[in-house]
Design a protein around this motif. Structure first.
Motif, PDB file in Angstrom:
ATOM      1  N   LEU A 234       0.816  -1.209   0.000  1.00  0.00           N
ATOM      2  CA  LEU A 234       0.000   0.000   0.000  1.00  0.00           C
ATOM      3  C   LEU A 234       0.854   1.266   0.000  1.00  0.00           C
ATOM      4  O   LEU A 234       0.364   2.343  -0.321  1.00  0.00           O
TER       5      LEU A 234
ATOM      6  N   ASP B 110     -13.641  13.673   4.262  1.00  0.00           N
ATOM      7  CA  ASP B 110     -12.263  13.177   4.289  1.00  0.00           C
ATOM      8  C   ASP B 110     -11.930  12.526   2.952  1.00  0.00           C
ATOM      9  O   ASP B 110     -12.024  11.318   2.785  1.00  0.00           O
TER      10      ASP B 110
ATOM     11  N   LEU C 297      -9.267   9.632   2.854  1.00  0.00           N
ATOM     12  CA  LEU C 297      -9.796   8.316   3.218  1.00  0.00           C
ATOM     13  C   LEU C 297     -10.730   7.786   2.141  1.00  0.00           C
ATOM     14  O   LEU C 297     -10.757   6.581   1.869  1.00  0.00           O
TER      15      LEU C 297
ATOM     16  N   GLN D 261     -10.873   4.198   0.279  1.00  0.00           N
ATOM     17  CA  GLN D 261     -12.068   3.352   0.205  1.00  0.00           C
ATOM     18  C   GLN D 261     -12.351   2.920  -1.225  1.00  0.00           C
ATOM     19  O   GLN D 261     -12.688   1.760  -1.485  1.00  0.00           O
TER      20      GLN D 261
ATOM     21  N   ALA E  54      -9.652   0.438  -2.351  1.00  0.00           N
ATOM     22  CA  ALA E  54      -9.747  -0.884  -1.718  1.00  0.00           C
ATOM     23  C   ALA E  54     -10.567  -1.837  -2.573  1.00  0.00           C
ATOM     24  O   ALA E  54     -10.282  -3.035  -2.640  1.00  0.00           O
TER      25      ALA E  54
ATOM     26  N   ARG F 185      -4.162  -9.189  10.128  1.00  0.00           N
ATOM     27  CA  ARG F 185      -3.631  -9.030   8.778  1.00  0.00           C
ATOM     28  C   ARG F 185      -3.049 -10.350   8.269  1.00  0.00           C
ATOM     29  O   ARG F 185      -3.288 -10.773   7.144  1.00  0.00           O
TER      30      ARG F 185
ATOM     31  N   ALA G 261     -14.026  -4.165   2.180  1.00  0.00           N
ATOM     32  CA  ALA G 261     -12.673  -3.908   1.689  1.00  0.00           C
ATOM     33  C   ALA G 261     -11.974  -2.843   2.528  1.00  0.00           C
ATOM     34  O   ALA G 261     -10.770  -2.897   2.748  1.00  0.00           O
ATOM     35  N   TYR G 262     -12.748  -1.879   2.988  1.00  0.00           N
ATOM     36  CA  TYR G 262     -12.149  -0.815   3.807  1.00  0.00           C
ATOM     37  C   TYR G 262     -11.795  -1.326   5.204  1.00  0.00           C
ATOM     38  O   TYR G 262     -10.843  -0.848   5.826  1.00  0.00           O
TER      39      TYR G 262
ATOM     40  N   VAL H 236      -5.410  -2.850   5.234  1.00  0.00           N
ATOM     41  CA  VAL H 236      -5.670  -1.433   5.005  1.00  0.00           C
ATOM     42  C   VAL H 236      -5.624  -0.668   6.325  1.00  0.00           C
ATOM     43  O   VAL H 236      -4.955   0.358   6.450  1.00  0.00           O
TER      44      VAL H 236
ATOM     45  N   HIS I 170      -2.143  -0.353   7.791  1.00  0.00           N
ATOM     46  CA  HIS I 170      -1.368   0.613   7.019  1.00  0.00           C
ATOM     47  C   HIS I 170      -1.771   2.036   7.374  1.00  0.00           C
ATOM     48  O   HIS I 170      -0.931   2.917   7.571  1.00  0.00           O
ATOM     49  N   LEU I 171      -3.067   2.261   7.478  1.00  0.00           N
ATOM     50  CA  LEU I 171      -3.562   3.596   7.784  1.00  0.00           C
ATOM     51  C   LEU I 171      -3.107   4.061   9.168  1.00  0.00           C
ATOM     52  O   LEU I 171      -2.719   5.226   9.355  1.00  0.00           O
TER      53      LEU I 171
ATOM     54  N   ARG J 297       0.492   5.611   7.948  1.00  0.00           N
ATOM     55  CA  ARG J 297      -0.046   6.951   7.758  1.00  0.00           C
ATOM     56  C   ARG J 297      -0.353   7.666   9.062  1.00  0.00           C
ATOM     57  O   ARG J 297      -0.764   8.810   9.081  1.00  0.00           O
TER      58      ARG J 297
ATOM     59  N   MET K 246      -2.733   7.623  11.113  1.00  0.00           N
ATOM     60  CA  MET K 246      -4.065   8.187  11.319  1.00  0.00           C
ATOM     61  C   MET K 246      -4.634   7.647  12.629  1.00  0.00           C
ATOM     62  O   MET K 246      -4.538   6.456  12.896  1.00  0.00           O
TER      63      MET K 246
ATOM     64  N   ARG L 113     -10.297   9.034  13.360  1.00  0.00           N
ATOM     65  CA  ARG L 113     -10.445   9.439  11.970  1.00  0.00           C
ATOM     66  C   ARG L 113     -10.927   8.268  11.108  1.00  0.00           C
ATOM     67  O   ARG L 113     -11.785   8.441  10.239  1.00  0.00           O
ATOM     68  N   LEU L 114     -10.374   7.101  11.370  1.00  0.00           N
ATOM     69  CA  LEU L 114     -10.797   5.930  10.596  1.00  0.00           C
ATOM     70  C   LEU L 114     -12.270   5.635  10.842  1.00  0.00           C
ATOM     71  O   LEU L 114     -13.004   5.274   9.918  1.00  0.00           O
TER      72      LEU L 114
ATOM     73  N   GLY M  89     -14.336   8.139   9.092  1.00  0.00           N
ATOM     74  CA  GLY M  89     -14.330   7.795   7.674  1.00  0.00           C
ATOM     75  C   GLY M  89     -15.307   6.668   7.375  1.00  0.00           C
ATOM     76  O   GLY M  89     -15.990   6.673   6.346  1.00  0.00           O
ATOM     77  N   TRP M  90     -15.348   5.693   8.254  1.00  0.00           N
ATOM     78  CA  TRP M  90     -16.296   4.595   8.098  1.00  0.00           C
ATOM     79  C   TRP M  90     -17.736   5.116   8.159  1.00  0.00           C
ATOM     80  O   TRP M  90     -18.584   4.746   7.349  1.00  0.00           O
TER      81      TRP M  90
END
Lengths: 193, 193
Positions: free
Chosen positions: A124, A148, A151, A155, A158, B115, B158-159, B164, B167-168, B172, B174, B178-179, B182-183
């Motif tokens: 990634l 965002d 993000l 999405q 993905a 993972r 997938a998100y 993912v 990694h985020l 990153r 984050m 925030r995740l 985003g969801w």
DNA sequence: AATAAAAGTGGACCACGGTCCGGTTATAGT
DNA sequence: ACTATAACCGGACCGTGGTCCACTTTTATT
């Protein structure tokens, strides 16, 4: 002091071996499929030592990325500066749809290689993937998507992951058209109404 | 004819070795982290042969899934039949949000194991993942989402993929909040307005 | 207690990705 | 042409996941 004269800072013998290795890899994939692509075999068929192979390409992922490099560059060039609807000139929503469709179609023939290149914890973070997400984010912003966006790009990306796409087509036997229609629906959800 | 008397169709010595192996695996992960979890070491620490380990768990993914089994069962029970908002009783939109939040929070401590359990070509076909997608699809339908709900479930799942998410959070940097936000945005896009 | 078959066991073995390092070769400067 | 040096080369070597199979143990039956 010594300096390199090769056009890419690569010695002539090294360039020759790179060519031999790539040709061997291509032959193996064409003849026996991607699952038979082992580093030992590539080196053997190229008539070259294993150390040379790893020096040239770093690791197996690197070799596969080199194999995909040509079509990858073509794809990048197409969506960065090619003709619409993939390239600039079309509306961002159309470009998003075209991007997904192109990604999905690319999986038809290169799915297994793409998946191999995209698996692993560092995939990634690879420049190619970063560029794709950056592009998606740019188009989303152009389209006026709020929230965002960074993000949101993750999405969208993905779903275009080769592992997902290959699973959908091979295990779940979904036709490409359905995957593309699903992508278009997804994109529509991200566009402001 | 011979018959088994063990409660799970497993001989007593086999059950004992399963316990030893799982305890060894847990110890290794706790002491040295998931990256030190090798099949050889697990077998060695359990004082058992490698063949036994593979007979019990099939492969490394199977062992990791067994490690995650307890919390995985808890999670499944929670969203299938636990209290709202994760379980039945709340509005489907709220349950969707809660599902994502729970998935993301689970990654905080078990991300690397998750993972590892989710990588590989067959991971998407594993019962656990199928159940998650089925659940997502159910909630989407309940919420009145139209279109290709099956694909929509894949897009949502997938998100939430551990690769993912890790990694985020790690690359990153984050924060979880925030995740989760985003969801929630993503879910909102799938709900009819 | 004796028995026979199913289940379990362990470690030698294999394939693969990846590393290492002593020896070799191409290249730039003289 | 000669030399110094950086780049390259090859294959032995290692760790890891996974397989195999001759041998042992448990267990139901008698």
């Amino acid at each position: 002091m010594l300096r390199l004269s090769g056009n890419d800072g690569e010695r002539a013998d090294a360039a020759r071996n790179r060519r031999l290795l790539l040709e061997a890899a291509v032959r193996i994939v064409e003849l026996h499929g991607p699952e038979k692509l082992t580093m030992d075999e590539v080196a053997r068929h190229a008539g070259v030592g294993k150390g040379t192979l790893f020096r040239r390409f770093g690791n197996k992922t690197g070799l596969i990325q080199a194999l995909l490099d040509q079509s990858g560059r073509d794809f990048q060039a197409a969506f960065m500066s090619g003709p619409p609807p993939l390239g600039p000139g079309a509306a961002p929503g159309e470009r998003l749809k075209a991007f997904g469709e192109a990604s999905i179609r690319r999986c038809e023939f290169q799915g297994h290689l793409l998946r191999a290149a995209q698996e692993g914890p560092e995939a990634l973070g690879h420049p190619t993937q970063r560029l794709s997400r950056q592009h998606l984010g740019l188009l989303l912003r152009e389209a006026g998507t709020t929230g965002d966006v960074e993000l949101a790009a993750y999405q969208l990306a993905a779903y275009l992951n080769a592992g997902v796409l290959v699973h959908l087509t091979e295990e779940r036997r979904m036709p490409q058209e359905r995957l593309i229609a699903g992508w278009n629906e997804l994109v529509k959800r991200f566009l402001p109404r």
